[in-house]
Design a protein around this motif. Sequence first.
Motif, PDB file in Angstrom:
ATOM      1  N   TYR A  35       0.834  -1.198   0.000  1.00 42.74           N
ATOM      2  CA  TYR A  35       0.000   0.000   0.000  1.00 42.74           C
ATOM      3  C   TYR A  35       0.871   1.252   0.000  1.00 42.74           C
ATOM      4  O   TYR A  35       1.902   1.306   0.672  1.00 42.74           O
ATOM      5  CB  TYR A  35      -0.887  -0.002   1.253  1.00 42.74           C
ATOM      6  CG  TYR A  35      -1.680   1.261   1.456  1.00 42.74           C
ATOM      7  CD1 TYR A  35      -2.725   1.594   0.600  1.00 42.74           C
ATOM      8  CD2 TYR A  35      -1.376   2.133   2.488  1.00 42.74           C
ATOM      9  CE1 TYR A  35      -3.445   2.760   0.780  1.00 42.74           C
ATOM     10  CE2 TYR A  35      -2.096   3.296   2.680  1.00 42.74           C
ATOM     11  CZ  TYR A  35      -3.129   3.611   1.817  1.00 42.74           C
ATOM     12  OH  TYR A  35      -3.837   4.762   1.992  1.00 42.74           O
ATOM     13  N   SER A  36       0.440   2.263  -0.761  1.00 38.20           N
ATOM     14  CA  SER A  36       1.093   3.561  -0.758  1.00 38.20           C
ATOM     15  C   SER A  36       0.036   4.643  -0.583  1.00 38.20           C
ATOM     16  O   SER A  36      -0.988   4.632  -1.267  1.00 38.20           O
ATOM     17  CB  SER A  36       1.856   3.798  -2.060  1.00 38.20           C
ATOM     18  OG  SER A  36       2.334   5.124  -2.102  1.00 38.20           O
ATOM     19  N   VAL A  37       0.294   5.580   0.312  1.00 39.53           N
ATOM     20  CA  VAL A  37      -0.644   6.669   0.568  1.00 39.53           C
ATOM     21  C   VAL A  37      -0.657   7.667  -0.579  1.00 39.53           C
ATOM     22  O   VAL A  37      -1.710   8.037  -1.091  1.00 39.53           O
ATOM     23  CB  VAL A  37      -0.291   7.377   1.896  1.00 39.53           C
ATOM     24  CG1 VAL A  37      -1.185   8.585   2.133  1.00 39.53           C
ATOM     25  CG2 VAL A  37      -0.395   6.405   3.058  1.00 39.53           C
ATOM     26  N   ALA A  38       0.528   8.118  -1.028  1.00 36.03           N
ATOM     27  CA  ALA A  38       0.602   9.190  -2.017  1.00 36.03           C
ATOM     28  C   ALA A  38       1.336   8.819  -3.298  1.00 36.03           C
ATOM     29  O   ALA A  38       1.387   9.616  -4.220  1.00 36.03           O
ATOM     30  CB  ALA A  38       1.282  10.414  -1.398  1.00 36.03           C
ATOM     31  N   GLY A  39       1.904   7.629  -3.369  1.00 31.72           N
ATOM     32  CA  GLY A  39       2.649   7.228  -4.556  1.00 31.72           C
ATOM     33  C   GLY A  39       2.119   5.935  -5.133  1.00 31.72           C
ATOM     34  O   GLY A  39       1.002   5.520  -4.847  1.00 31.72           O
ATOM     35  N   SER A  40       2.920   5.276  -5.936  1.00 28.81           N
ATOM     36  CA  SER A  40       2.515   4.021  -6.552  1.00 28.81           C
ATOM     37  C   SER A  40       2.852   2.843  -5.642  1.00 28.81           C
ATOM     38  O   SER A  40       3.726   2.934  -4.783  1.00 28.81           O
ATOM     39  CB  SER A  40       3.202   3.848  -7.906  1.00 28.81           C
ATOM     40  OG  SER A  40       4.604   3.799  -7.737  1.00 28.81           O
ATOM     41  N   ALA A  41       2.150   1.747  -5.836  1.00 30.63           N
ATOM     42  CA  ALA A  41       2.410   0.495  -5.121  1.00 30.63           C
ATOM     43  C   ALA A  41       2.799  -0.553  -6.158  1.00 30.63           C
ATOM     44  O   ALA A  41       2.083  -0.749  -7.145  1.00 30.63           O
ATOM     45  CB  ALA A  41       1.183   0.044  -4.339  1.00 30.63           C
ATOM     46  N   SER A  42       3.944  -1.203  -5.934  1.00 28.87           N
ATOM     47  CA  SER A  42       4.480  -2.133  -6.927  1.00 28.87           C
ATOM     48  C   SER A  42       4.950  -3.428  -6.273  1.00 28.87           C
ATOM     49  O   SER A  42       5.353  -3.441  -5.114  1.00 28.87           O
ATOM     50  CB  SER A  42       5.677  -1.512  -7.660  1.00 28.87           C
ATOM     51  OG  SER A  42       5.337  -0.284  -8.232  1.00 28.87           O
ATOM     52  N   LEU A  43       4.934  -4.492  -7.083  1.00 28.46           N
ATOM     53  CA  LEU A  43       5.469  -5.780  -6.661  1.00 28.46           C
ATOM     54  C   LEU A  43       6.109  -6.455  -7.863  1.00 28.46           C
ATOM     55  O   LEU A  43       5.516  -6.494  -8.941  1.00 28.46           O
ATOM     56  CB  LEU A  43       4.373  -6.690  -6.090  1.00 28.46           C
ATOM     57  CG  LEU A  43       4.795  -8.134  -5.790  1.00 28.46           C
ATOM     58  CD1 LEU A  43       5.841  -8.192  -4.677  1.00 28.46           C
ATOM     59  CD2 LEU A  43       3.587  -8.995  -5.439  1.00 28.46           C
ATOM     60  N   VAL A  44       7.321  -6.986  -7.638  1.00 30.72           N
ATOM     61  CA  VAL A  44       7.980  -7.850  -8.613  1.00 30.72           C
ATOM     62  C   VAL A  44       8.054  -9.225  -7.967  1.00 30.72           C
ATOM     63  O   VAL A  44       8.647  -9.384  -6.898  1.00 30.72           O
ATOM     64  CB  VAL A  44       9.391  -7.340  -8.969  1.00 30.72           C
ATOM     65  CG1 VAL A  44      10.073  -8.306  -9.934  1.00 30.72           C
ATOM     66  CG2 VAL A  44       9.316  -5.940  -9.556  1.00 30.72           C
ATOM     67  N   ASN A  45       7.434 -10.212  -8.605  1.00 29.18           N
ATOM     68  CA  ASN A  45       7.365 -11.558  -8.038  1.00 29.18           C
ATOM     69  C   ASN A  45       8.025 -12.557  -8.968  1.00 29.18           C
ATOM     70  O   ASN A  45       7.618 -12.699 -10.124  1.00 29.18           O
ATOM     71  CB  ASN A  45       5.905 -11.969  -7.802  1.00 29.18           C
ATOM     72  CG  ASN A  45       5.803 -13.380  -7.253  1.00 29.18           C
ATOM     73  OD1 ASN A  45       6.457 -13.712  -6.268  1.00 29.18           O
ATOM     74  ND2 ASN A  45       5.002 -14.212  -7.895  1.00 29.18           N
ATOM     75  N   THR A  46       9.039 -13.252  -8.445  1.00 36.69           N
ATOM     76  CA  THR A  46       9.625 -14.379  -9.166  1.00 36.69           C
ATOM     77  C   THR A  46       9.464 -15.670  -8.367  1.00 36.69           C
ATOM     78  O   THR A  46       9.916 -16.719  -8.799  1.00 36.69           O
ATOM     79  CB  THR A  46      11.125 -14.145  -9.453  1.00 36.69           C
ATOM     80  OG1 THR A  46      11.807 -13.994  -8.214  1.00 36.69           O
ATOM     81  CG2 THR A  46      11.333 -12.916 -10.326  1.00 36.69           C
ATOM     82  N   GLY A  47       8.831 -15.563  -7.218  1.00 32.84           N
ATOM     83  CA  GLY A  47       8.630 -16.714  -6.339  1.00 32.84           C
ATOM     84  C   GLY A  47       7.215 -17.233  -6.408  1.00 32.84           C
ATOM     85  O   GLY A  47       6.561 -17.194  -7.448  1.00 32.84           O
ATOM     86  N   HIS A  48       6.738 -17.707  -5.263  1.00 33.28           N
ATOM     87  CA  HIS A  48       5.409 -18.296  -5.160  1.00 33.28           C
ATOM     88  C   HIS A  48       4.632 -17.561  -4.074  1.00 33.28           C
ATOM     89  O   HIS A  48       5.115 -17.461  -2.941  1.00 33.28           O
ATOM     90  CB  HIS A  48       5.503 -19.777  -4.804  1.00 33.28           C
ATOM     91  CG  HIS A  48       6.376 -20.556  -5.737  1.00 33.28           C
ATOM     92  ND1 HIS A  48       5.958 -20.949  -6.976  1.00 33.28           N
ATOM     93  CD2 HIS A  48       7.653 -20.990  -5.614  1.00 33.28           C
ATOM     94  CE1 HIS A  48       6.937 -21.602  -7.584  1.00 33.28           C
ATOM     95  NE2 HIS A  48       7.981 -21.640  -6.781  1.00 33.28           N
ATOM     96  N   ILE A  49       3.448 -17.086  -4.425  1.00 32.17           N
ATOM     97  CA  ILE A  49       2.570 -16.430  -3.457  1.00 32.17           C
ATOM     98  C   ILE A  49       1.234 -17.167  -3.502  1.00 32.17           C
ATOM     99  O   ILE A  49       0.607 -17.262  -4.562  1.00 32.17           O
ATOM    100  CB  ILE A  49       2.357 -14.939  -3.787  1.00 32.17           C
ATOM    101  CG1 ILE A  49       3.690 -14.195  -3.764  1.00 32.17           C
ATOM    102  CG2 ILE A  49       1.374 -14.317  -2.801  1.00 32.17           C
ATOM    103  CD1 ILE A  49       3.600 -12.749  -4.213  1.00 32.17           C
ATOM    104  N   THR A  50       0.817 -17.712  -2.353  1.00 33.54           N
ATOM    105  CA  THR A  50      -0.433 -18.454  -2.293  1.00 33.54           C
ATOM    106  C   THR A  50      -1.263 -17.991  -1.100  1.00 33.54           C
ATOM    107  O   THR A  50      -0.724 -17.610  -0.066  1.00 33.54           O
ATOM    108  CB  THR A  50      -0.198 -19.978  -2.162  1.00 33.54           C
ATOM    109  OG1 THR A  50       0.558 -20.228  -0.979  1.00 33.54           O
ATOM    110  CG2 THR A  50       0.540 -20.522  -3.374  1.00 33.54           C
ATOM    111  N   ALA A  51      -2.569 -18.036  -1.289  1.00 35.12           N
ATOM    112  CA  ALA A  51      -3.508 -17.742  -0.205  1.00 35.12           C
ATOM    113  C   ALA A  51      -4.657 -18.735  -0.286  1.00 35.12           C
ATOM    114  O   ALA A  51      -5.175 -18.999  -1.375  1.00 35.12           O
ATOM    115  CB  ALA A  51      -4.024 -16.315  -0.308  1.00 35.12           C
ATOM    116  N   THR A  52      -5.026 -19.280   0.867  1.00 31.29           N
ATOM    117  CA  THR A  52      -6.178 -20.171   0.957  1.00 31.29           C
ATOM    118  C   THR A  52      -7.009 -19.750   2.165  1.00 31.29           C
ATOM    119  O   THR A  52      -6.467 -19.314   3.176  1.00 31.29           O
ATOM    120  CB  THR A  52      -5.755 -21.650   1.130  1.00 31.29           C
ATOM    121  OG1 THR A  52      -4.971 -21.772   2.314  1.00 31.29           O
ATOM    122  CG2 THR A  52      -4.964 -22.141  -0.071  1.00 31.29           C
ATOM    123  N   ALA A  53      -8.312 -19.876   2.022  1.00 29.94           N
ATOM    124  CA  ALA A  53      -9.213 -19.506   3.117  1.00 29.94           C
ATOM    125  C   ALA A  53     -10.570 -20.142   2.881  1.00 29.94           C
ATOM    126  O   ALA A  53     -10.859 -20.642   1.796  1.00 29.94           O
ATOM    127  CB  ALA A  53      -9.353 -17.986   3.210  1.00 29.94           C
TER     128      ALA A  53
END
Length: 181
Positions: A35-53
């Motif tokens: 999250y960014s209040v006044a600028g950009s929000a960025s992500l570079v992903n080369t791994g694994h991101i998982t979510a379960t619910a």
Amino acid sequence: GVYTTSFYASTGYNYGDISASATGDYVQATGFMGYSVAGSASLVNTGHITATADYMATGVWLGSASNTYLRNYGDIEASGALYNYAIDTSYFASADYIYNQGTITGAIITGAGNDELYNGEDGVWNATGTSNFGNDDDVIYNYGLIAMTDATIDMGYSDVYGDFFYNSGTLSVSGTNYINM
């Protein structure tokens, strides 16, 4: 999961494994939240991101009042929940740019803003549930594989130039699927 925030630009890099899980009524699991209040929000992903619910799973959540940028060369997955959002940038009217050369599994939701999904030659988007690209002028460029399984891709209402879906790759469908322009 991981949470990053900044008043100005917020940029995250993931080269490893991030996972989040939650069980119970009305619970949410988020793998990466930037999250960014006044600028950009960025992500570079080369791994694994998982979510379960049980109720809501979100692989990547990016929030900004201006722009969000996601460059994915790894895996992002949301699964097991009533609502599975691989990518969620819907909380503000930001212009959202998603560049995928990896694998995305789950829905994508963006907010009102001119949003863009580039699914490259090595990119795979396993679209499930309802993806919504919000209002304004949105575009999808597909040079890889978009595999829809009982899925809806809703481009939202367009603004000045209209919504576009350019397909030079493969679009596969299983079950009942919709693309709403």
